[in-house]
Each structure stands twice: as C-alpha cells, then as structure tokens.
Design an enzyme around this catalytic site. Structure first.
Site, PDB file in Angstrom:
ATOM      1  N   ASP A 221       0.831  -1.211   0.000  1.00  0.00           N
ATOM      2  CA  ASP A 221       0.000   0.000   0.000  1.00  0.00           C
ATOM      3  C   ASP A 221       0.862   1.256   0.000  1.00  0.00           C
ATOM      4  O   ASP A 221       1.978   1.253   0.514  1.00  0.00           O
ATOM      5  CB  ASP A 221      -0.930  -0.018   1.227  1.00  0.00           C
ATOM      6  CG  ASP A 221      -2.041   1.010   1.126  1.00  0.00           C
ATOM      7  OD1 ASP A 221      -2.432   1.364  -0.012  1.00  0.00           O
ATOM      8  OD2 ASP A 221      -2.516   1.475   2.174  1.00  0.00           O
TER       9      ASP A 221
ATOM     10  N   ASN B 123     -10.983  -2.525  -5.029  1.00  0.00           N
ATOM     11  CA  ASN B 123     -10.233  -1.654  -5.951  1.00  0.00           C
ATOM     12  C   ASN B 123     -10.912  -1.529  -7.324  1.00  0.00           C
ATOM     13  O   ASN B 123     -10.625  -0.602  -8.084  1.00  0.00           O
ATOM     14  CB  ASN B 123      -8.795  -2.152  -6.145  1.00  0.00           C
ATOM     15  CG  ASN B 123      -7.915  -2.001  -4.915  1.00  0.00           C
ATOM     16  OD1 ASN B 123      -6.966  -2.765  -4.731  1.00  0.00           O
ATOM     17  ND2 ASN B 123      -8.188  -1.018  -4.049  1.00  0.00           N
TER      18      ASN B 123
HETATM   19  C1  IPE Z   1      -5.323  -2.686   0.018  1.00  0.00           C
HETATM   20  O1  IPE Z   1      -5.016  -1.362  -0.195  1.00  0.00           O
HETATM   21  C2  IPE Z   1      -5.368  -3.415  -1.285  1.00  0.00           C
HETATM   22  C3  IPE Z   1      -4.078  -3.600  -1.955  1.00  0.00           C
HETATM   23  C4  IPE Z   1      -2.913  -3.240  -1.491  1.00  0.00           C
HETATM   24  C5  IPE Z   1      -4.135  -4.250  -3.239  1.00  0.00           C
HETATM   25  P1  IPE Z   1      -6.184  -0.253  -0.310  1.00  0.00           P
HETATM   26  O2  IPE Z   1      -5.500   1.044  -0.520  1.00  0.00           O
HETATM   27  O3  IPE Z   1      -7.158  -0.647  -1.345  1.00  0.00           O
HETATM   28  O4  IPE Z   1      -6.867  -0.343   1.122  1.00  0.00           O
HETATM   29  P2  IPE Z   1      -7.705   0.750   1.928  1.00  0.00           P
HETATM   30  O5  IPE Z   1      -8.757   1.267   1.012  1.00  0.00           O
HETATM   31  O6  IPE Z   1      -6.756   1.824   2.340  1.00  0.00           O
HETATM   32  O7  IPE Z   1      -8.221   0.013   3.114  1.00  0.00           O
HETATM   33  C1  IPE Z   2      -1.569   0.269  -3.309  1.00  0.00           C
HETATM   34  O1  IPE Z   2      -1.410   1.642  -3.326  1.00  0.00           O
HETATM   35  C2  IPE Z   2      -1.869  -0.299  -4.671  1.00  0.00           C
HETATM   36  C3  IPE Z   2      -3.243  -0.763  -4.833  1.00  0.00           C
HETATM   37  C4  IPE Z   2      -4.174  -0.730  -3.941  1.00  0.00           C
HETATM   38  C5  IPE Z   2      -3.589  -1.296  -6.129  1.00  0.00           C
HETATM   39  P1  IPE Z   2      -2.635   2.643  -3.305  1.00  0.00           P
HETATM   40  O2  IPE Z   2      -3.040   2.900  -4.725  1.00  0.00           O
HETATM   41  O3  IPE Z   2      -3.714   2.172  -2.439  1.00  0.00           O
HETATM   42  O4  IPE Z   2      -1.943   3.934  -2.714  1.00  0.00           O
HETATM   43  P2  IPE Z   2      -2.524   4.897  -1.593  1.00  0.00           P
HETATM   44  O5  IPE Z   2      -2.909   4.044  -0.433  1.00  0.00           O
HETATM   45  O6  IPE Z   2      -3.688   5.602  -2.186  1.00  0.00           O
HETATM   46  O7  IPE Z   2      -1.378   5.795  -1.280  1.00  0.00           O
HETATM   47 MG    MG Z   3      -4.110   2.409  -0.471  1.00  0.00          MG
END
Ligand code: IPE
Ligand code: IPE
Ligand code: MG
Length: 256
Positions: A20, A68
């Site tokens: 993340d 997502n």
């Molecule tokens: C969790 O990250 C999913 C992945 C890393 C693929 P998210 O960014 O989607 O999670 P939340 O929304 O902060 O809980």
């Molecule tokens: C993790 O990074 C990747 C996926 C969830 C696909 P994020 O896209 O959630 O990045 P933040 O949490 O918004 O910084």
């Molecule tokens: Mg995230």
C-alpha cells in the site's frame, strides 16, 4: 549452538504483503497516482528477489482487491496494464529460479488480456519447485469465504460432504489455495493499520509488521528488517511462554 534463550532464527515460511501507499508516494512528489503504481513495480521485483534469497517458501502479494474495482476507470486500466507488462517482463527471471506463479481471487472479473497473461504465467511455472509467488488479484477475503461456503453447500447437497463432520481443516480445503501454509508474517506498507479484506481466514495467527514506508520505497533492507522483527517475536498460539519455551519463565514447580 542454540540455547532456549537464543532460539535459532526462523525464517517465516510464508510472508504476505499488503503493498500500500503507491498513490500517496506519487502525490507527495507532485505526480499522478499512476506514477506511484509504476514505481511500485521495482519494489515488487526487489522484494521477490530478497524473499528468494532469504529462503522464504511462499510470498503472497496483495496486488488488487475486489474493492479496488471501484476506483476510477483509468486507474484500474493502468493497474491491469502494469500487471500484464510485469508478468511479461519478469516471467523469465521467475522461471530461471524455478519459481512458481500462482493467483488467488476472482479472476473471471479481469479483462481478457490480463487474464491471459496471468494464466500463461501460472501455466508456464506450474511444475516449478522454487519459491511460490502468489498474486492476490481481484481478491477479497470475505469473497473467498463465500466462495468456499458455496462449494461446501454444493458438495453437501450432492452427498459428498456430511455437514456434521466439517471441521476447520475440512473448511480450509475449500479455500483458493488450500495447500499453502498460513502466512507466518503479514506486512503492510503505507502506514495504515488495517487488514483491508486480506486473507481473513489465513491470518488468524500471523505476526503483523506495519511499516510507514510507502510501497515504492519498500526495498530489500525493509523486508530484511521485517523478518528480523518477526524473529524477535514469541508465537504462543494461545499457550504460555513456559509452554512454548520450556525453561524460559518463572513457572511454579510442578506446573504444566
Ligand atoms: C489494500 O489497499 C489493497 C491492496 C494493497 C491491493 P487499499 O488502498 O485498497 O486499502 P484501503 O482502502 O486503504 O483500506
Ligand atoms: C496500493 O497503493 C496499490 C493498490 C491498492 C492497487 P494505493 O493505490 O492504495 O496507494 P494509496 O494508499 O492511495 O497511497
Ligand atoms: Mg491504499
């Protein structure tokens, strides 16, 4: 020589990572979120290499959750393209190390070209015996449990399963990758302290390592630090210290 006070450093068999922080990494640099996803690929490469060097057997990477899918369409499509590109470019290196690519999740929702790239990587590495890299794609922990429950209900209906005899081991056999050991260590990067619907069943006794590093900044040294942190933990599985490490505590004589 190891004594009860200095147990041999155990390498976790299975490490799972919630990757993340890509979006915030990019935003902090004045770039669009997709630049963060692109930068995150280098971390994937490096962490896979490091995990292999450490002797980890299974590395599960949360790459895309069911939730997502609700992100802006362009971001979803960039993520899918990056995944395809990654699998095409990296497959040879995985194969060179006898690595095996697997996936968990509802792959039927992936665009056809992404699904093809994923299925090709899985098929080409199916007979390998090195480290297993499991990509959680279009994955949700609750969905995995629902999918298991559906198949259990179907088998019960067909008379292949007696509901009364179902136990935890029997239930786990219906999960997406039932042969894998549960994760010993769950790492989340990006500073959030939540599970976000990842491996709900399997992490029952995983050790948690929460890192403030954004995923594109998480590299070999960070994985090594997480493993070192894990190796300092005492995993008790509901028992007492004295039970898991006889001779360690101040147990009363005769206690057991
Ligand atoms: C969790 O990250 C999913 C992945 C890393 C693929 P998210 O960014 O989607 O999670 P939340 O929304 O902060 O809980
Ligand atoms: C993790 O990074 C990747 C996926 C969830 C696909 P994020 O896209 O959630 O990045 P933040 O949490 O918004 O910084
Ligand atoms: Mg995230």
């Amino acid at each position: 020589m190891s004594t009860p006070e200095s147990p041999p450093a155990r390498v976790p068999r299975h490490v799972a990572i919630i990757m993340d922080g890509n979006g915030r990494w990019a935003t902090a640099r004045g770039q669009g979120r997709n630049a963060g996803h692109r930068a995150g690929i280098q971390s994937v490469r490096e962490v896979i290499r490091a995990a292999r060097d450490l002797g980890i057997e299974v590395l599960t990477l949360y790459a895309f959750s069911l939730e997502n899918w609700n992100r802006p369409r362009t971001e979803v499509s960039v993520l899918m393209s990056l995944l395809e590109e990654y699998l095409e470019k990296e497959l040879d290196e995985v194969i060179a190390h006898d690595g095996r690519v697997r996936t968990i999740g509802r792959l039927d929702r992936l665009p056809a070209s992404t699904r093809r790239a994923v299925e090709r990587a899985v098929a080409r590495t199916a007979d390998n015996h090195g480290m297993q890299v499991v990509f959680a794609l279009s994955y949700g922990g609750r969905a995995e449990l629902v999918d298991a429950a559906r198949r259990i209900a179907r088998d019960a209906e067909l008379g292949k399963l007696d509901p009364e005899s179902l136990d935890e081991k029997g239930f786990a056999a219906y999960l997406y990758a039932p042969d894998l050991p549960d994760p010993d260590l769950l790492i989340r990067t990006g500073g959030e302290q939540r599970v976000s619907n990842f491996l709900l069943w399997q992490i029952a006794y995983a050790e948690l390592h929460l890192s403030d590093r954004m995923w594109p900044d998480f590299r070999r040294a960070d994985l090594e630090a997480a493993i070192a942190d894990y190796q300092r933990r005492e995993r008790r599985f509901g028992l007492t210290s004295e039970q898991v490490r006889p001779g360690s505590g101040t147990s009363e004589p005769g206690a057991r």
